[in-house]
Design an enzyme around this catalytic site. Structure first.
Site, PDB file in Angstrom:
ATOM      1  N   ARG A 109      31.571  44.459  37.644  1.00  0.00           N
ATOM      2  CA  ARG A 109      32.137  45.725  37.158  1.00  0.00           C
ATOM      3  C   ARG A 109      31.275  46.239  36.003  1.00  0.00           C
ATOM      4  O   ARG A 109      31.168  45.563  34.970  1.00  0.00           O
ATOM      5  CB  ARG A 109      33.563  45.501  36.684  1.00  0.00           C
ATOM      6  CG  ARG A 109      34.295  46.751  36.192  1.00  0.00           C
ATOM      7  CD  ARG A 109      35.688  46.384  35.705  1.00  0.00           C
ATOM      8  NE  ARG A 109      36.446  45.683  36.741  1.00  0.00           N
ATOM      9  CZ  ARG A 109      37.557  44.974  36.504  1.00  0.00           C
ATOM     10  NH1 ARG A 109      38.035  44.874  35.264  1.00  0.00           N
ATOM     11  NH2 ARG A 109      38.189  44.376  37.493  1.00  0.00           N
ATOM     12  N   HIS A 153      34.326  40.580  34.370  1.00  0.00           N
ATOM     13  CA  HIS A 153      33.661  41.127  35.557  1.00  0.00           C
ATOM     14  C   HIS A 153      32.280  41.679  35.218  1.00  0.00           C
ATOM     15  O   HIS A 153      31.377  41.634  36.055  1.00  0.00           O
ATOM     16  CB  HIS A 153      34.515  42.249  36.153  1.00  0.00           C
ATOM     17  CG  HIS A 153      35.693  41.788  36.939  1.00  0.00           C
ATOM     18  ND1 HIS A 153      35.634  41.461  38.269  1.00  0.00           N
ATOM     19  CD2 HIS A 153      36.990  41.610  36.576  1.00  0.00           C
ATOM     20  CE1 HIS A 153      36.832  41.106  38.708  1.00  0.00           C
ATOM     21  NE2 HIS A 153      37.676  41.184  37.689  1.00  0.00           N
ATOM     22  N   ASP A 160      37.850  39.518  42.080  1.00  0.00           N
ATOM     23  CA  ASP A 160      39.251  39.731  42.461  1.00  0.00           C
ATOM     24  C   ASP A 160      39.327  39.690  43.981  1.00  0.00           C
ATOM     25  O   ASP A 160      38.568  40.410  44.658  1.00  0.00           O
ATOM     26  CB  ASP A 160      39.757  41.084  41.964  1.00  0.00           C
ATOM     27  CG  ASP A 160      39.798  41.183  40.444  1.00  0.00           C
ATOM     28  OD1 ASP A 160      39.928  40.136  39.780  1.00  0.00           O
ATOM     29  OD2 ASP A 160      39.701  42.311  39.924  1.00  0.00           O
ATOM     30  N   GLU A 221      47.098  36.724  36.690  1.00  0.00           N
ATOM     31  CA  GLU A 221      46.751  37.527  37.867  1.00  0.00           C
ATOM     32  C   GLU A 221      46.344  36.588  38.997  1.00  0.00           C
ATOM     33  O   GLU A 221      45.296  35.951  38.916  1.00  0.00           O
ATOM     34  CB  GLU A 221      45.609  38.494  37.544  1.00  0.00           C
ATOM     35  CG  GLU A 221      45.950  39.509  36.454  1.00  0.00           C
ATOM     36  CD  GLU A 221      44.788  40.390  36.056  1.00  0.00           C
ATOM     37  OE1 GLU A 221      45.029  41.439  35.429  1.00  0.00           O
ATOM     38  OE2 GLU A 221      43.620  40.035  36.362  1.00  0.00           O
ATOM     39  N   HIS A 224      42.560  36.840  40.385  1.00  0.00           N
ATOM     40  CA  HIS A 224      41.430  36.917  39.454  1.00  0.00           C
ATOM     41  C   HIS A 224      40.813  35.527  39.238  1.00  0.00           C
ATOM     42  O   HIS A 224      41.492  34.608  38.784  1.00  0.00           O
ATOM     43  CB  HIS A 224      41.944  37.476  38.128  1.00  0.00           C
ATOM     44  CG  HIS A 224      40.916  37.656  37.060  1.00  0.00           C
ATOM     45  ND1 HIS A 224      40.567  38.887  36.562  1.00  0.00           N
ATOM     46  CD2 HIS A 224      40.168  36.756  36.368  1.00  0.00           C
ATOM     47  CE1 HIS A 224      39.654  38.732  35.615  1.00  0.00           C
ATOM     48  NE2 HIS A 224      39.400  37.443  35.476  1.00  0.00           N
TER      49      HIS A 224
END
Length: 242
Positions: A109, A153, A160, A221, A224
């Site tokens: 990301r 990320h 994910d 999460e 993740h």
């Protein structure tokens, strides 16, 4: 010590402490690498390693908590640093022996994408997608538990994803994990007591598959995971996904 002198000394100590905290914060912030492409940064395309890997890169489209394509996502692609990419390839290969596969939601990301998230998080008036993504939480509580100002990320070893079960013809269906991807709230915690036994077992099956290749789950999460140890824990990247 006289009261006035004591007061001045205490004030000085507070300033020293604040300066120290500020320096630690700056020191701990990862350096943003100036690579302009995945190749320059030493990243690998997961499509190159697993050409038929299933992907649904949410931030390249509008089905996400912001409701719009995220800055830095110009294509639905998955890039990771080579150690993480090869570890994920091994996870996929092992799962296929059991007629299971991975479905990828997000990989590397860019830093600019994280900044986009933070601008959205600070806009209290934009809650168009609350019902789907954070129905039980006030938006002000999303940072930092669910939306981080500096994301793992961006360091190239976090992903994910979910787990799919496939039939003999390779038709695959995502397993029921109890919540959708990017659901912010207790129900998405990997070991939440409020999901069914079957949903918890599906989460644990994904966790076991990932842990066998060195990935560690973020417990808030279920989707993740990060490779441990990270290849570049003090370096973030900002080249666009395209």
């Amino acid at each position: 010590m006289p009261r006035v002198a004591l007061k001045r000394w205490c004030s000085a100590m507070v300033l020293v402490a604040l300066a120290s905290c500020a320096s630690v914060s700056t020191k701990d912030a990862p350096e943003v690498n100036d690579a302009r492409t995945p190749e320059e940064a030493g990243f690998v395309s997961m499509r190159a390693l697993v050409p038929d890997l299933r992907m649904e890169i949410r931030y390249a489209g509008s089905h996400n908590f912001v409701g719009t394509p995220i800055e830095g996502y110009e294509a639905s692609e998955c890039y990771l640093l080579r150690p993480a990419a090869e570890a994920l390839q091994r996870v996929e290969q092992a799962l296929r022996e059991k007629r299971q596969r991975l479905l990828i939601y997000d990989c590397y990301r860019p830093v600019r994408a994280v900044a986009h998230f933070m601008r959205w998080a600070r806009d209290s008036g934009d809650q168009a997608h609350k019902a789907e993504f954070y129905p039980a939480l006030d938006k002000s509580r999303l940072v930092p538990q669910y939306i981080a100002e500096r994301s793992g990320h961006s360091r190239g070893a976090t992903i994910d994803l979910t787990l799919m079960q496939c039939d003999a013809d390779a038709h695959c269906t995502p397993l029921d994990m109890g919540t959708s991807f990017d659901y912010f709230g207790e129900l998405a915690h990997t070991d939440s007591p409020n999901v069914s036994q079957a949903q918890r077992e599906n989460r644990h099956a994904l966790r076991a598959a990932m842990e066998r290749e060195g990935f560690r789950n973020y417990p808030d999460e279920w989707w993740h995971y990060s490779l441990v140890p990270e290849p570049t824990p003090k370096t973030a990247y900002d080249f666009p996904v395209k």
